[in-house]
Design an enzyme around this catalytic site. Structure first.
Site, PDB file in Angstrom:
ATOM      1  CE1 TYR A 118      -2.221 -43.168   1.428  1.00 58.76           C
ATOM      2  CE2 TYR A 118      -2.526 -42.932  -0.940  1.00 58.76           C
ATOM      3  CZ  TYR A 118      -2.881 -42.601   0.351  1.00 58.76           C
ATOM      4  OH  TYR A 118      -3.893 -41.696   0.564  1.00 58.76           O
ATOM      5  CD  GLU A 206      -5.028 -42.263   3.797  1.00 57.79           C
ATOM      6  OE1 GLU A 206      -4.441 -41.404   3.118  1.00 57.79           O
ATOM      7  OE2 GLU A 206      -5.294 -42.106   5.016  1.00 57.79           O
TER       8      GLU A 206
END
Length: 397
Positions: A118, A206
């Site tokens: 991530y 993101e």
């Protein structure tokens, strides 16, 4: 301004960030053509079909599926296009899927197992610095990781005067447990990602997941990108990417009219000049026992035309039971606003069917109150904040 995944990837790619390649399609036939083209360009035999909506958790809602041949590409694209995709980040009605992204399969076999990470770049508002947040737990909701295994989330703060430094990129790659070719590729990826965030004037990048492929390449498999609205004047090409279909129709209409409007779930409409006063007015409504139905800043030119447009926006919400107009006459004279309210009310005829409380304070406030009181309309004037709150409370009772 939020972007679709394929648009975010276009920006990433323009700054040298390796991405999972894909082609957007609006029909099942276009999806098949896109799949054929991808196979020619990349050699991929399987394809991933991804719904393009402004919401996370698409896979959980059935908006991301793997197709192993062209027949499945056509079938899956047909199922996803036109569906109302419900995810943890949408309303119960979901979002209508108008486009799908046909992407290459990047989870191919090789010497190593693929791994997911991530990574996001955003502003740390506590100290005014950008930061990179990253974790070894890619492909999962970062909120779940933060709650259950917070020690697996790392942050790296970037000094805006220097930008990201080489040692910081290496530190990130090290904390992700990488070595060899993957380590070197991750440092390049992180540096390019931060540059893309900075140069595009974004408020959020993101990437979930960032993938280490079986042959140690690092790439963005997903991309959630938000551009700072205040910087769009510098990026007309990005502004052209705005998809009004994904936004609240009333907010889109307000933006075109030059009004700052945010739709909320309450029962009292707000019409205010100035963002700070608008926030205070929303608090006032809550103290009075109501709930704000919107945030609406009409700015410093609250003339009859602007006030009428604001009325029409507020009244599109059927839950509105009253409207509170709260204007401070600094740049704009209160009597001009009051006349605008009266003229707009008369122009709209029976369209206004809820009580209106007008609180005007500042230049010519006394004249404004007189105009409202003598208008003969269903409009009540107030001078003090408390007085306005009491009148809101009374009409809601």
């Amino acid at each position: 301004m939020n972007l679709h995944e394929y648009q975010g990837k276009e920006i990433l790619n323009s700054f040298g960030v390796r991405i999972q390649r894909g082609i957007v399609a609006s029909t099942p036939e276009e999806a098949v053509s896109a799949a054929k083209k991808l196979t020619e360009e990349t050699g991929t035999g399987w394809h991933v079909i991804k719904a393009q909506v402004h919401a996370g958790g698409r896979g959980k809602g059935g908006g991301v599926k793997l197709a192993k041949n062209l027949q499945e590409v056509e079938k899956i694209a047909g199922e996803i296009l036109g569906m109302h995709l419900v995810t943890p980040q949408t309303s119960a009605e979901g979002k209508l899927v108008n486009q799908v992204l046909i992407t290459e399969d990047v989870y191919y076999p090789g010497d190593n197992e693929p791994e997911e990470y991530y990574m996001s770049v955003l502003l740390n508002r506590a100290n005014g610095r950008n930061m990179i947040m990253y974790s070894t737990e890619g492909g999962m909701d970062i909120e779940t990781v933060a709650e259950e295994t917070p020690h697996l989330i790392f942050t790296e703060e970037i000094d805006p005067a220097t930008g990201i430094l080489p040692f910081q990129a290496r530190k990130i790659a090290f904390n992700l447990g990488l070595s060899g070719a993957a380590f070197k590729d991750m440092t390049k990826f992180v540096t390019a990602l931060y540059t893309a965030y900075d140069k595009s004037d974004s408020s959020l990048f993101e990437i979930n997941p960032v993938l280490k492929t079986s042959d140690d390449k690092i790439m963005a498999v997903d991309a959630k990108v938000s551009i700072d609205d205040n910087a769009l004047f510098r990026h007309k090409d990005y502004e052209a990417m705005r998809d009004d279909r994904e936004e609240n129709p009333t907010e889109v209409e307000a933006r075109k009219a030059g009004l700052s409007y945010v739709d909320l779930d309450g029962n009292v409409g707000c019409m205010v000049n100035g963002a700070g006063l608008a926030m205070a007015t929303m608090d006032l409504i809550k103290f009075a026992g109501g709930e704000p139905a919107n945030f609406l800043d009409v700015g410093g030119t609250a003339d009859a035309k602007r006030v009428e447009e604001a009325f029409r926006l507020i009244l599109k919400d059927e839950k509105v039971e009253a409207i509170l107009i709260n204007i401070f006459g600094g740049i704009v004279r209160c009597d001009r606003v009051a006349q605008g309210v009266v003229d707009a009310y008369k122009n709209m005829g029976d369209a206004i069917n809820v009580p209106i409380i007008v609180r005007l304070q500042g230049t010519n406030a006394d004249i404004a109150k007189e105009l409202i009181d003598n208008s003969g309309l269903n409009v009540e004037s107030a001078v003090e904040f408390k007085e306005a709150a009491d009148k809101v409370q009374k009409v809601l009772a």
